[in-house]
Scaffold this active site. Structure first.
Site, PDB file in Angstrom:
ATOM      1  N   VAL A 119       0.386   4.517   5.543  1.00  0.00           N
ATOM      2  CA  VAL A 119       0.076   3.314   6.324  1.00  0.00           C
ATOM      3  C   VAL A 119       1.348   2.471   6.505  1.00  0.00           C
ATOM      4  CG1 VAL A 119      -1.347   1.230   6.429  1.00  0.00           C
ATOM      5  CG2 VAL A 119      -2.338   3.362   5.574  1.00  0.00           C
ATOM      6  N   GLY A 120       2.237   2.532   5.538  1.00  0.00           N
ATOM      7  CA  GLY A 120       3.512   1.804   5.659  1.00  0.00           C
ATOM      8  C   GLY A 120       4.241   2.209   6.936  1.00  0.00           C
ATOM      9  N   CYS A 125       1.488  -0.455  -9.255  1.00  0.00           N
ATOM     10  CA  CYS A 125       2.578   0.167  -8.494  1.00  0.00           C
ATOM     11  C   CYS A 125       3.812   0.428  -9.354  1.00  0.00           C
ATOM     12  CB  CYS A 125       2.938  -0.715  -7.305  1.00  0.00           C
ATOM     13  SG  CYS A 125       3.360  -2.403  -7.797  1.00  0.00           S
ATOM     14  N   GLY A 159       0.820  -1.204   0.000  1.00  0.00           N
ATOM     15  CA  GLY A 159       0.000   0.000   0.000  1.00  0.00           C
ATOM     16  C   GLY A 159       0.853   1.252   0.000  1.00  0.00           C
ATOM     17  N   GLU A 175       5.734  -3.378   0.669  1.00  0.00           N
ATOM     18  CA  GLU A 175       5.679  -3.223  -0.789  1.00  0.00           C
ATOM     19  C   GLU A 175       4.892  -1.951  -1.061  1.00  0.00           C
ATOM     20  OE1 GLU A 175       7.200  -4.987  -3.000  1.00  0.00           O
ATOM     21  OE2 GLU A 175       7.819  -6.737  -1.851  1.00  0.00           O
TER      22      GLU A 175
END
Ligand code: NAD
Length: 499
Positions: free
Chosen positions: A198-199, A250, A194, A216
Site C-alpha cells: 500500500v505504501g 513495527c 502500513g 512509516e
C-alpha cells in the site's frame, strides 16, 4: 460535526472546506494551536474507558499497555505545546558574501491539507502523533483510521468531533475503497503507516499531485547478539521486544543473528524469559492476561503459513509453536535452522516468532542484513565497545538501539522516528512531525543595499565580470564573523545615509 462519511462525492466537498480553512489557520498563533492540541489530549484522556474497551476487543491488549500508548501521546502533546512558539518563530540564518546587506531567514508555513492513512496496531498513538504535528504546523487534517481496528476508529472519530470542527480535523472511517477515493484528492502532504504494497500505492497517488509523503513502514529488523553480550539481559529484553503486542510492533526484532558460540545459551535465556513474562504460573501462555491476540484471521493465517512453511523446509522448533485459530492465538515461538529459502526469512513476520541464526564471522551477519531492504530498526547486544562500533558502522536502519530494543519510539521527543527507503520515508515525533507538515520557506529581504546595487544587471560592467571571474578562480571563504561585521557596517552606514 465529524460524521462517518459514506459517499465518495462528499470527500470533495469536505476537502474544499479543509482547503479553504487552511488560509485562516496559517495566521493562528502558537498559543491557539497549542490550545487545540491540549483540548484534544484532554478529550482523549477522558475517553480512556472507551479506548481501553476498544483495544481489548481488537487485540486483547491489557490496560497497562494501552496506558503506555496514552502516555506516549501525552508527552508528545506536552513537548509540542512547550516548544511550538520557538519552532514557529522565523529562524535567522547566517549571511553570505552574496547576500551582504540582506536579511535571510526561514519561515515555517503550513503545507496545507494533510491526509493520514493510519494503521491498527497502536491506533490511538499512531493517529495523534500525526494529528498534533499537523495542527502545530497550522494545517487541516483528515484522519483515515484502519478498518482493522474499527472500535478504536469510532473512538477517534468521537474524540475529534468533540474538540474541533470538521473543516479543521475530519475523521473519515472506512477501508481500502475510502482510502483510494481520498488519495485521488490533491492533498498537500500524506502520512501513511502500513505495509510496502500500500505504501507504493500511496506514493504513486501522491505523485499525481506532487504531494509530499511520510511513509512509516516496516520490514525485517535484525538484532545482533555479539559473543560479548550479557546473555541473560539480551534474552530478557529481546523476549519482551519480540512478544510485546503479540509481535505486532513495527520495531520488533524479527530475526536474531547470534554468535555461534552462544546460540544455545541465548535460546535458553530467551525461552526462560518468555516463560517468566507470559507463563510464570505455568497455566499456559494462552491464559496470560498480558499476551495480546493477532488482529484478525487474515493476519493469523499469514503468520501461521510463515511458520508452517519454515517447519516444512526444515526449521527447528526450539520453543512454542502452538496456535489456536478460533482464539487468534500464536504462542511465543523460537525457530533455529532457518534458511534463506524459507518465507519467514523473506517477509516481515509481525507476530511473536523469533528466528535465531548463528554467525561465526561478523561479516556473515552483515551479509545477511545487507541481503534485505534497509530495516526500520536494528539492535546490537554487546559489552565490547569495539564490537558495537564495528556493527554500527557497517549497518544502516531508521534507528539503532544498543543493548536494548523497542525503546527508541515514543520515549524521547528529541529523537525523530522513521525508516530508510523500504522501511520508510521521512521522520515523525516531536519537532519532526511539525517539519513534515511545514513548508520551510526561505526568505531574503533586501534591506540595506551594499555597494553598487545595480552591478548585477545587464549590460554587465567589466568590474562585475572581473568580480565573477575572481570568485570562480578561487575558493570563496569569508569567515562568518567577517560577514556579520560587514553587515553591521552596511546597516549602520545606511541608517546614517537615510538621515
Ligand atoms: P495496511 O497497509 O493494510 O493498512 C494501512 C492503511 O492503508 C489503512 O488505513 C488501510 O485502510 C489503508 N489501505 C489498505 N489497502 C489500501 C489500498 N489498496 N489503497 C489505499 N489504502 C489502503 O496495514 P498493514 O500492512 O496491516 O500494517 C502492518 C504494517 O505496518 C507492518 O509492515 C508494520 O511494520 C507497519 N507499521 C509501521 C509502523 C511505523 O511507524 N513505521 C507502525 C505500525 C505498523
Amino acid at each position: 460535526m465529524n460524521a462517518v462519511l459514506k459517499e465518495s462525492n462528499r470527500f470533495r466537498t469536505l476537502f474544499d472546506r479543509l482547503q479553504t480553512r487552511v488560509h485562516a489557520l496559517a495566521l493562528t498563533s502558537a498559543e491557539e494551536r497549542a490550545d487545540k492540541i491540549r483540548r484534544l489530549l484532554k478529550a482523549t484522556l477522558e475517553a480512556r474507558p472507551a479506548i481501553l474497551a476498544a483495544a481489548h476487543k481488537e487485540l486483547r491488549v491489557n490496560e497497562t499497555d494501552v496506558d503506555a500508548q496514552l502516555l506516549m501521546i501525552k508527552s508528545e502533546a506536552e513537548f509540542i505545546t512547550r516548544n511550538l512558539a520557538v519552532w514557529m518563530a522565523p529562524q535567522p540564518v547566517q549571511g553570505s558574501l552574496m547576500t551582504l546587506g540582506k536579511k535571510c531567514y526561514i519561515r515555517y508555513e503550513p503545507k496545507g491539507v494533510v491526509l493520514h492513512l493510519s494503521t491498527w496496531n497502536a491506533p490511538i498513538a499512531e493517529a495523534f502523533v500525526m494529528a498534533y504535528g499537523a495542527i502545530a504546523a497550522g494545517c487541516t487534517f483528515v484522519l483515515k483510521p484502519s478498518e482493522l481496528a474499527p472500535h478504536s476508529a469510532q473512538v477517534l472519530a468521537d474524540i475529534c468531533a468533540k474538540v474541533l470542527p470538521e473543516d479543521e480535523l475530519a475523521v473519515v472511517n472506512g477501508g481500502a475503497d475510502v482510502a483510494t477515493e481520498l488519495l485521488q484528492l490533491p492533498f498537500n502532504h500524506i502520512f501513511y503507516i502500513g505495509g510496502h504494497q500500500v505504501g507504493r500505492i500511496v506514493m504513486r497517488a501522491a505523485a499525481e499531485h506532487f504531494a509530499t509523503v511520510t511513509l512509516e513502514m516496516g520490514g525485517k529488523n535484525p538484532v545482533i547478539v555479539d559473543a560479548s553480550a550479557d546473555l541473560d539481559e539480551a534474552g530478557r529484553k529481546i523476549a519482551w521486544g519480540r512478544v510485546a503486542n503479540a509481535g505486532q510492533v513495527c520495531l520488533a526484532p524479527d530475526y536474531a543473528l547470534v554468535h555461534a558460540s552462544i546460540v544455545d545459551a541465548f535460546v535458553a535465556a530467551l525461552a526462560r524469559h518468555m516463560t517468566a513474562m507470559y507463563n510464570a504460573d505455568g497455566r499456559g501462555f494462552q491464559r496470560s492476561p498480558d499476551l495480546p491476540r493477532i488482529v484478525n484471521r487474515r493476519h493469523f493465517d499469514r503468520i501461521k503459513a510463515l511458520l508452517d512453511d519454515a517447519l516444512d523446509k526444515g526449521a527447528k522448533l526450539e520453543f512454542g509453536g502452538d496456535t489456536d485459530a478460533d482464539d487468534l492465538y500464536i504462542a511465543p515461538t523460537i525457530l533455529t535452522s532457518v534458511t534463506e529459502d524459507m518465507r519467514i526469512m523473506q517477509e516481515e513476520i509481525f507476530g511473536p516468532i523469533l528466528c535465531v541464526l548463528p554467525f561465526n564471522e561478523r561479516e556473515e551477519a552483515i551479509a545477511t542484513i545487507r541481503r534485505r531492504p534497509k530495516p526500520l530498526g536494528a539492535y546490537i547486544f554487546a559489552k565490547d565497545r569495539a564490537a558495537i562500533d564495528w556493527f554500527m558502522a557497517r549497518t544502516t536502519s531508521g534507528s539503532l538501539v544498543v543493548n536494548h530494543n523497542l525503546i527508541q519510539s515514543g520515549t524521547n521527543p528529541h529523537l525523530p522516528f522513521g525508516g530508510v527507503n523500504a522501511s520508510g520515508i521521512g521522520r515523525v515525533g516531536g519537532r519532526a512531525t511539525f517539519l513534515e507538515c511545514s513548508n520551510a520557506r526561505s526568505v531574503v529581504e533586501d534591506q540595506y543595499p551594499a555597494g553598487d546595487p545595480n552591478i548585477m544587471f545587464p549590460p554587465y560592467s567589466d568590474k562585475y565580470k572581473k568580480m565573477i571571474a575572481q570568485m570562480l578562480a578561487k575558493e570563496i571563504r569569508v569567515p562568518d564573523a567577517a560577514i556579520d561585521l560587514i553587515n553591521g557596517i552596511i546597516k549602520l552606514t545606511s541608517v546614517f545615509k537615510r538621515r
